[in-house]
Motif scaffolding. Structure first.
Motif, PDB file in Angstrom:
ATOM      1  N   ALA A   1       0.841  -1.201   0.000  1.00 12.55           N
ATOM      2  CA  ALA A   1       0.000   0.000   0.000  1.00 12.55           C
ATOM      3  C   ALA A   1       0.882   1.260   0.000  1.00 12.55           C
ATOM      4  N   GLU A   2       1.938   1.226   0.831  1.00 14.95           N
ATOM      5  CA  GLU A   2       2.867   2.362   0.903  1.00 14.95           C
ATOM      6  C   GLU A   2       3.560   2.570  -0.447  1.00 14.95           C
ATOM      7  N   LEU A   3       3.944   1.468  -1.077  1.00 14.54           N
ATOM      8  CA  LEU A   3       4.603   1.528  -2.391  1.00 14.54           C
ATOM      9  C   LEU A   3       3.661   2.154  -3.420  1.00 14.54           C
ATOM     10  N   ALA A   4       2.390   1.743  -3.376  1.00 18.90           N
ATOM     11  CA  ALA A   4       1.396   2.273  -4.325  1.00 18.90           C
ATOM     12  C   ALA A   4       1.252   3.791  -4.146  1.00 18.90           C
ATOM     13  N   ILE A   5       1.228   4.256  -2.887  1.00 19.62           N
ATOM     14  CA  ILE A   5       1.098   5.695  -2.601  1.00 19.62           C
ATOM     15  C   ILE A   5       2.315   6.446  -3.127  1.00 19.62           C
ATOM     16  N   VAL A   6       3.497   5.895  -2.808  1.00 14.19           N
ATOM     17  CA  VAL A   6       4.741   6.568  -3.226  1.00 14.19           C
ATOM     18  C   VAL A   6       4.842   6.598  -4.742  1.00 14.19           C
ATOM     19  N   GLN A   7       4.423   5.506  -5.415  1.00 13.96           N
ATOM     20  CA  GLN A   7       4.466   5.467  -6.882  1.00 13.96           C
ATOM     21  C   GLN A   7       3.509   6.503  -7.471  1.00 13.96           C
TER      22      GLN A   7
ATOM     23  N   ASN B   1       6.688  13.606 -11.392  1.00 14.70           N
ATOM     24  CA  ASN B   1       7.222  13.514 -12.747  1.00 14.70           C
ATOM     25  C   ASN B   1       6.519  14.506 -13.656  1.00 14.70           C
ATOM     26  N   GLU B   2       5.186  14.548 -13.506  1.00  9.91           N
ATOM     27  CA  GLU B   2       4.386  15.474 -14.330  1.00  9.91           C
ATOM     28  C   GLU B   2       4.761  16.924 -14.019  1.00  9.91           C
ATOM     29  N   SER B   3       5.005  17.216 -12.728  1.00 10.19           N
ATOM     30  CA  SER B   3       5.409  18.573 -12.328  1.00 10.19           C
ATOM     31  C   SER B   3       6.749  18.928 -12.936  1.00 10.19           C
ATOM     32  N   VAL B   4       7.690  17.982 -12.911  1.00  8.90           N
ATOM     33  CA  VAL B   4       9.028  18.236 -13.463  1.00  8.90           C
ATOM     34  C   VAL B   4       8.924  18.531 -14.950  1.00  8.90           C
TER      35      VAL B   4
ATOM     36  N   LEU C   1      13.397  13.637  -7.297  1.00  6.03           N
ATOM     37  CA  LEU C   1      12.395  14.397  -8.045  1.00  6.03           C
ATOM     38  C   LEU C   1      11.961  15.643  -7.282  1.00  6.03           C
ATOM     39  N   ASN C   2      11.814  15.479  -5.963  1.00 10.32           N
ATOM     40  CA  ASN C   2      11.446  16.607  -5.106  1.00 10.32           C
ATOM     41  C   ASN C   2      12.475  17.721  -5.222  1.00 10.32           C
ATOM     42  N   GLU C   3      13.751  17.303  -5.202  1.00  8.22           N
ATOM     43  CA  GLU C   3      14.837  18.292  -5.316  1.00  8.22           C
ATOM     44  C   GLU C   3      14.787  18.985  -6.681  1.00  8.22           C
ATOM     45  N   SER C   4      14.483  18.219  -7.754  1.00 10.35           N
ATOM     46  CA  SER C   4      14.385  18.785  -9.105  1.00 10.35           C
ATOM     47  C   SER C   4      13.263  19.805  -9.174  1.00 10.35           C
ATOM     48  N   VAL C   5      12.107  19.445  -8.582  1.00 10.30           N
ATOM     49  CA  VAL C   5      10.942  20.347  -8.603  1.00 10.30           C
ATOM     50  C   VAL C   5      11.295  21.644  -7.894  1.00 10.30           C
ATOM     51  N   ILE C   6      11.973  21.570  -6.723  1.00  8.51           N
ATOM     52  CA  ILE C   6      12.347  22.772  -5.960  1.00  8.51           C
ATOM     53  C   ILE C   6      13.292  23.633  -6.804  1.00  8.51           C
TER      54      ILE C   6
END
Lengths: 162, 162
Positions: A129-135, A142-145, B141-146
């Protein structure tokens, strides 16, 4: 019924030495652990001899104490020869567990394993479940980048031409 | 030794009715499943009666077939009273498993559970490793976004003033 008690079988065999008469069981030089402990004459037809060699008397002592010799013989006789070694091994194993834990025996071991399995399944489900959230979060990042990287390039292009 | 065979005990008790003499076991109206199946007189001192009520004869039939009545009695007698019910329950459980799987019995169930446990541990370790990788990628990715967000703001600022 393959097991024949060598101490009594002799008296039931007819005395005539016809070639069709079944041959008498022959006593072996070194009795198996079962016959030695039960103080019986061990023969070449002993049903327990292949599984309780004289070198390992403790296996029979423990299995006999938990299941009883007659039950072991009955269990072995009820099975085809190819399964007998496994059946005796499993009985020796169970008897050892029962000697170590006379209250719960193998049932206790099974219960503990079920509990461990249940705990592990819970831990695995939580990790999945944690993996699914993190993914999912990673996908959004990724979309933000991609978006920010695109905006950056556009800004650089704009500032170059203005 | 708490178990007394009611068919023989009577003859060993002295006939004098002294107040110090132990009282004779009293026959019960409804024999327990063990005594009924073994065709013995059941008394108020029967060691098996509390664990093999007459309403559940199959439990004794199966346990007797696998362990033998004398071994069950011995096992029960060797334990304090508080542990006896659990011991009989575990023997009934094991006997049932052995009847379903005469080759491997409880040992087979334990082996299967060990395999399942091992498979689950492998799956959990793989999931935990995947989670660690994804968490590391997320950090980057977080670092890239920042960084990109910061650059974007700077570009916008620059284009505004130039």
């Amino acid at each position: 019924m393959e097991y024949t008690d060598p101490t009594t079988t002799g008296s039931t065999i007819p005395s005539s030495s016809s070639s069709l008469a079944p041959s008498l069981p022959t006593a072996v030089q070194r009795p198996c652990a079962a016959c030695k402990i039960l103080r019986r004459r061990c023969t070449d037809r002993c049903v327990l001899a292949p599984y309780f060699p004289p070198t390992e008397p403790f296996n029979f002592i423990i299995a006999h104490r938990v299941f009883g010799a007659s039950n072991i013989i009955k269990s072995v006789q009820d099975l085809p020869e190819s399964r007998r070694a496994d059946a005796v091994s499993s009985m020796i194993y169970e008897a050892n567990v029962r000697m170590c834990d006379p209250v719960y025996g193998c049932a206790g071991a099974i219960s503990q394993l079920h509990k461990q399995l249940c705990d592990l399944q819970t831990e695995l489900a939580a990790t999945q479940a944690e993996l699914a959230i993190v993914q999912c979060q990673q996908q959004q990042l990724n979309e933000s980048v991609i978006f920010l990287d695109g905006s950056n390039s556009a800004s650089a292009w704009e500032s170059h031409w203005n």
